[in-house]
Design a protein around this motif. Structure first.
Motif, short mmCIF file in Angstrom:
data_model
loop_
_atom_site.label_atom_id
_atom_site.label_comp_id
_atom_site.label_asym_id
_atom_site.label_seq_id
_atom_site.Cartn_x
_atom_site.Cartn_y
_atom_site.Cartn_z
N PRO A 216 1.81 54.60 51.67
CA PRO A 216 0.82 55.25 51.96
C PRO A 216 -0.50 55.13 51.88
N GLU A 217 -0.78 54.98 50.55
CA GLU A 217 -1.76 54.59 49.34
C GLU A 217 -2.68 53.19 50.28
N LEU A 218 -2.58 52.11 51.17
CA LEU A 218 -3.29 51.54 51.45
C LEU A 218 -4.08 51.89 52.16
N SER A 219 -5.33 51.14 52.53
CA SER A 219 -6.83 51.20 53.30
C SER A 219 -5.92 49.93 54.31
N ILE A 220 -5.73 50.11 55.52
CA ILE A 220 -5.47 48.89 56.25
C ILE A 220 -6.93 48.73 56.96
N CYS A 221 -7.30 47.24 56.45
CA CYS A 221 -8.21 46.78 57.70
C CYS A 221 -8.03 44.99 57.65
N VAL A 222 -7.70 45.49 59.48
CA VAL A 222 -8.02 44.64 60.56
C VAL A 222 -8.92 43.48 60.71
N PHE A 223 -9.29 42.23 60.79
CA PHE A 223 -10.17 41.67 61.10
C PHE A 223 -9.74 40.82 61.90
N ASP A 224 -10.04 41.32 63.13
CA ASP A 224 -10.15 40.37 64.64
C ASP A 224 -10.50 39.15 64.82
N ILE B 133 -6.10 50.25 46.95
CA ILE B 133 -5.48 48.61 47.59
C ILE B 133 -5.78 48.91 48.80
N ALA B 134 -5.85 46.99 48.85
CA ALA B 134 -6.33 46.89 50.27
C ALA B 134 -5.13 46.13 50.56
N LEU B 135 -5.27 46.34 52.43
CA LEU B 135 -4.11 45.61 53.29
C LEU B 135 -5.16 44.54 54.42
N ILE B 136 -5.76 43.87 53.80
CA ILE B 136 -6.22 42.71 54.45
C ILE B 136 -5.53 42.30 55.75
N VAL B 137 -5.90 41.99 56.98
CA VAL B 137 -4.85 41.65 58.14
C VAL B 137 -5.37 40.75 58.70
N PRO B 138 -5.54 39.29 58.99
CA PRO B 138 -5.62 38.51 59.72
C PRO B 138 -5.39 38.51 61.07
N CYS B 139 -5.64 38.71 61.99
CA CYS B 139 -5.61 38.59 63.65
C CYS B 139 -6.00 37.66 64.53
N TYR B 140 -5.31 37.51 65.57
CA TYR B 140 -5.83 36.59 66.68
C TYR B 140 -5.43 36.69 67.84
N ASN B 141 -5.14 37.62 68.37
CA ASN B 141 -3.81 38.34 69.72
C ASN B 141 -2.23 38.17 69.35
N GLU B 142 -2.28 39.31 68.61
CA GLU B 142 -1.36 40.48 68.25
C GLU B 142 -1.27 41.40 68.62
N GLU B 143 -1.57 41.60 69.53
CA GLU B 143 -1.01 42.74 70.38
C GLU B 143 0.05 43.49 70.86
#
Length: 331
Positions: A47-55, A22-32
């Motif tokens: 906890p099993e999530l693979s977290i992927c942030v797309f900046d 399971i992949a958590l995909i997160v689109p981000c723009y200026n979200e510090e």
């Protein structure tokens, strides 16, 4: 050249949930101000999530904070959420994709229920419908946005069918089949509309689940422009209407043209039958021209409908070519 961050060990050797990657995909723009809360919240819930942030070309410390939290970070140079989603589905290999925004407005505790619903009911998409408490509604989900969402969701339902209640939600779970068959043509916030229509056009099984919707954390600013993005979404709906329902669209246009032509022609025919003359020749020519437009519209509708059916068949075959994930019923 677009660069990709090195895959952290936790992502390179993912833990499985019910036998699924399971992949958590997160689109981000200026979200510090919010990205760390998003990563920690979802990791705590699943906890099993693979977290992927797309900046997406952030000018703040979004990417660095995400890396510090142990997430995989991918830089996307083409601006717009639609471009980010296209990259997400192309780059990430998983059995289930959970997409959420990086602004900490969605409830991470709903994640497990979404994944379970997707697996148990063998769905291809689960949409988390936003529910906001009255005390924070003015800050979290403004009334104007709710009204616009209802109007646009109702419009898509009328044209394409389906029974979505929150078409514009950015919190969704997808099967691998959905992700790898989705063409992703939109560039901006209208991507949610395209995701919805894709499911409806291929008649994929989908579901909805309620989730809490919160106000943004202090220091975080919305990138959504109410009117600009609203018109872009409306334009996308109209574009999809023409491309996915051409016979209905051009048939309706032909009907309108035919009614106008006949309406203008009736007085001319009455005069001709009474006197044997056609005194209003320009009107007669106009009637004939409009009737020609009617026939052209019908021909365009027939031709484009045939092309659309061919495209839908290809998308369906692509969808079927992706093996359905075998579900482990043990939670």
């Amino acid at each position: 050249m677009t660069s990709t961050a090195t895959l952290p060990a936790a992502v390179a050797t993912p833990r499985l949930y019910r036998g699924q990657r399971i992949a958590l995909i997160v689109p981000c723009y200026n979200e510090e101000a919010a990205i760390a809360e998003v990563i920690r919240g979802f990791r705590a819930q699943l906890p099993e999530l693979s977290i992927c942030v797309f900046d997406n070309n952030s000018t703040d410390r979004t990417a660095q904070i995400a890396r510090d939290e142990g997430a995989m970070v991918v830089q996307v140079q083409l601006s717009g959420k639609g471009n980010v989603v296209r990259r997400m589905f192309a780059d990430i290999e998983a059995d289930i994709y959970v997409m959420t925004d990086g602004d900490a407005t969605y409830d991470a505790s709903t994640c497990t229920a979404m994944v379970d619903k997707l697996l148990d009911e063998r769905l291809d998409m689960v949409v988390a419908c936003r529910k906001t408490e009255a005390s924070i509604a003015a800050d979290a989900y403004r009334r104007g946005h709710q009204l616009g969402n209802q109007v646009l969701t109702g419009g898509v339902g009328s044209i394409f069918g389906g029974a979505f209640t929150d078409m514009l939600s950015g919190y969704r779970a997808f099967s691998r089949r959905f992700a790898k068959s989705f063409p992703a043509l939109s560039r901006g916030f209208e991507i949610e509309t395209e995701l919805t229509v894709h499911a409806l056009e291929l008649r994929m099984p989908y579901g909805e689940i309620d989730t809490s919707y919160f106000a943004r954390p202090e220091g975080s600013q919305s990138k959504l422009s109410t009117y600009k993005d609203g018109f872009r979404i409306l334009r996308t709906i109209l574009r999809l209407y023409v491309s996915e329902r051409p016979m209905h669209c051009f048939g309706l246009l032909a009907l309108v043209c035919a009614l106008i032509s006949v309406g203008l022609a009736i007085p001319i025919l009455q005069e001709f039958w009474r006197d044997g003359l056609v005194p209003r020749l320009p009107t007669a020519v106009l009637c004939a021209s409009i009737m020609i437009l009617t026939m052209l519209s019908l021909v365009c509708g027939v031709i484009l409908d045939s092309i659309t059916r061919g495209r839908q068949e290809m998308k369906r075959l692509t969808y079927l070519s992706v093996e359905r994930t075998k579900v482990n019923s043990d939670v």
